[in-house]
Design an enzyme around this catalytic site. Structure first.
Site, PDB file in Angstrom:
ATOM      1  CG  ASP A   1     -67.802 -35.203 -56.968  1.00  0.00           C
ATOM      2  OD1 ASP A   1     -68.980 -36.303 -56.657  1.00  0.00           O
ATOM      3  OD2 ASP A   1     -67.437 -35.322 -55.242  1.00  0.00           O
TER       4      ASP A   1
ATOM      5  CB  SER B   1     -65.370 -36.206 -63.885  1.00  0.00           C
ATOM      6  OG  SER B   1     -65.798 -37.662 -64.712  1.00  0.00           O
ATOM      7  CG  HIS B   2     -65.778 -38.573 -58.551  1.00  0.00           C
ATOM      8  ND1 HIS B   2     -66.310 -38.439 -57.003  1.00  0.00           N
ATOM      9  CD2 HIS B   2     -64.734 -39.257 -58.669  1.00  0.00           C
ATOM     10  CE1 HIS B   2     -65.145 -38.513 -56.679  1.00  0.00           C
ATOM     11  NE2 HIS B   2     -63.627 -38.384 -57.730  1.00  0.00           N
ATOM     12  N   GLY B   3     -68.050 -38.739 -62.979  1.00  0.00           N
ATOM     13  CA  GLY B   3     -68.910 -39.482 -64.207  1.00  0.00           C
ATOM     14  C   GLY B   3     -70.192 -38.694 -64.003  1.00  0.00           C
TER      15      GLY B   3
ATOM     16  CG  ASN C   1     -68.286 -43.760 -59.965  1.00  0.00           C
ATOM     17  OD1 ASN C   1     -68.369 -45.344 -59.794  1.00  0.00           O
ATOM     18  ND2 ASN C   1     -68.421 -42.920 -58.913  1.00  0.00           N
TER      19      ASN C   1
END
Length: 411
Positions: free
Chosen positions: A228, A250-252, A282
């Site tokens: 995440d 990851s998701h940034g 992201n």
């Protein structure tokens, strides 16, 4: 690589602890450290003794090198009579999955409550053993035939620090939390420095560091890979400085999500600088739900390298986790966001820049300066996406963001 059976990297010179009568070693309170025996009561006893020490400036609660301690969910409470350092040089592991978890302590594993002047540091490992939590049928696509099943899904945060100030976390490795690895709620004056956080890219909701209603925060010199956001910033946060982070997969790094269930959210003075985001869904993202209220303002993203990132720059005021969120008129306002010296490559499945702003409350004063984003593979450029986004390119931008609206709304 750390695992349950391997000791962490060499401990600091033992002389660090010599001639110091204010060191409270958990093994002196009965902790066994064999990775199987429940050492929770020894940890609690050592904490309470160190916390209540009087007549000294500081005390050290020592989790020694070469040992592996099984600690069940517990709360380490203040206020303490002295500044406390939790020196983790060994390994701490959680109970292994939901069936081993106490039924009345679902939301977090290790909580620190109302402790001012706390340092959590060392060369050790905190292992949340999250796999059995991630495999619950209520997790996305973990049920029968790849569905998501209803049912209890309260996965615990590994480290939660609540209503505390002057808190520092340094040097530790965090691994495989069931949910967020480190979470700060209602805290002030926080430093996270030189930590490593690891969880599989497929692990759900395993944010690295999450802050909520927390201010005057420094997060720096850390490496985070998870399933995440590397860092997520919730409502009520201001004066947050994030720098020298290596993030991915990851998701940034995200501000939000904000405004869920028509709530109010205020976030300001956030800077993210000198960081790298790679192989992530992201890059730098601001996400808000429709129907909320409040303001996100004075945000700076500067000197960031993107490597194969699907959405390098993103504002989403239509954030929704299902396909049937109803349109609503109110929104958390987003204004005064600078993107400067952001370079690298993007995954062609999405535009390199996405500014999806509210119909009722447009984004304003978005500024782009020295932004150069190229396809990770191939030559075909995707055009940036804008909706109701007001701002300007301060310099030539690749690709050009011609969809930004230059004039202010209503002019």
């Amino acid at each position: 690589t750390h695992n349950i059976n391997i000791s962490p990297s060499p401990a600091p010179n033992p002389a660090f602890y010599d001639d110091n009568n204010n060191v409270f070693d958990v093994t002196s309170f009965g902790a066994i450290g064999d990775c199987r025996t429940d050492d929770t009561s020894a940890f609690k006893m050592a904490w309470d003794t160190a916390c209540m020490t009087t007549g000294v400036d500081s005390a050290v609660l020592l989790v020694p090198y070469t040992f592996c301690f099984l600690v069940k969910p517990t709360s380490f409470n203040g206020p303490c009579r002295t500044r406390l350092t939790l020196q983790i040089d060994g390994i701490i592991v959680s109970p292994d999955g939901p069936k081993s978890w106490p039924w009345n302590f679902k939301r977090q594993w290790l909580m620190f409550y109302r402790v001012n002047g706390l340092s959590i540091q060392g060369s050790g490992l905190v292992n949340g053993r999250g796999q059995k939590w991630w495999d619950l049928p209520c997790k996305p696509h973990k049920g029968v035939n790849g569905t998501t099943q209803p049912g209890p899904c309260d996965s615990p945060v590994a480290i939660r620090i609540f209503q505390s100030s002057d808190v520092k976390i340094k040097g530790l490795t965090f691994k495989n939390s069931a949910q967020f690895h480190v979470r700060f709620d209602n805290c002030d004056d926080v430093v996270v420095d030189s930590v490593t956080i690891n969880a599989p890219a497929s692990s759900p909701n395993t944010d690295g560091i999450h802050i909520e209603n927390t201010h005057n925060v420094q997060i720096r010199n850390s490496v985070i890979s998870n399933g995440d956001d590397c860092v997520s910033i919730g409502a009520g946060c201001f004066n947050v400085d994030i720098k020298n982070i290596t993030c991915g997969p990851s998701h940034g790094i995200s501000i939000g999500s904000l405004g869920v269930h028509n709530s109010s959210a205020w976030v300001s003075n956030i800077t993210v600088t000198n960081s790298t985001i790679w192989n992530s869904d992201n890059g730098v993202r601001i996400k808000t739900w429709q129907g909320g209220s409040g303001l996100v303002s004075r945000i700076v993203f500067r000197n960031i390298l993107m490597v194969n990132v699907r959405n390098p720059i993103m504002i989403d005021q239509y954030y929704c986790q299902t396909k049937n969120c109803a349109n609503q008129t109110s929104a958390v306002i987003i204004s005064d966001v600078l993107y400067a010296n952001i370079k690298g490559s993007y995954d062609l499945r999405s535009p390199p820049m996405h500014f999806g702003c509210s119909d009722s409350f447009p984004c304003t004063n978005l500024r782009l300066e020295d932004v150069d984003l190229f396809p990770y593979k191939g030559q075909l450029f995707e055009n940036p996406f804008c909706w109701n986004a007001y701002g300007s390119m301060q310099t030539v931008t690749v690709p050009p963001v011609n969809c930004l609206i230059e004039a202010l709304p209503g002019c």
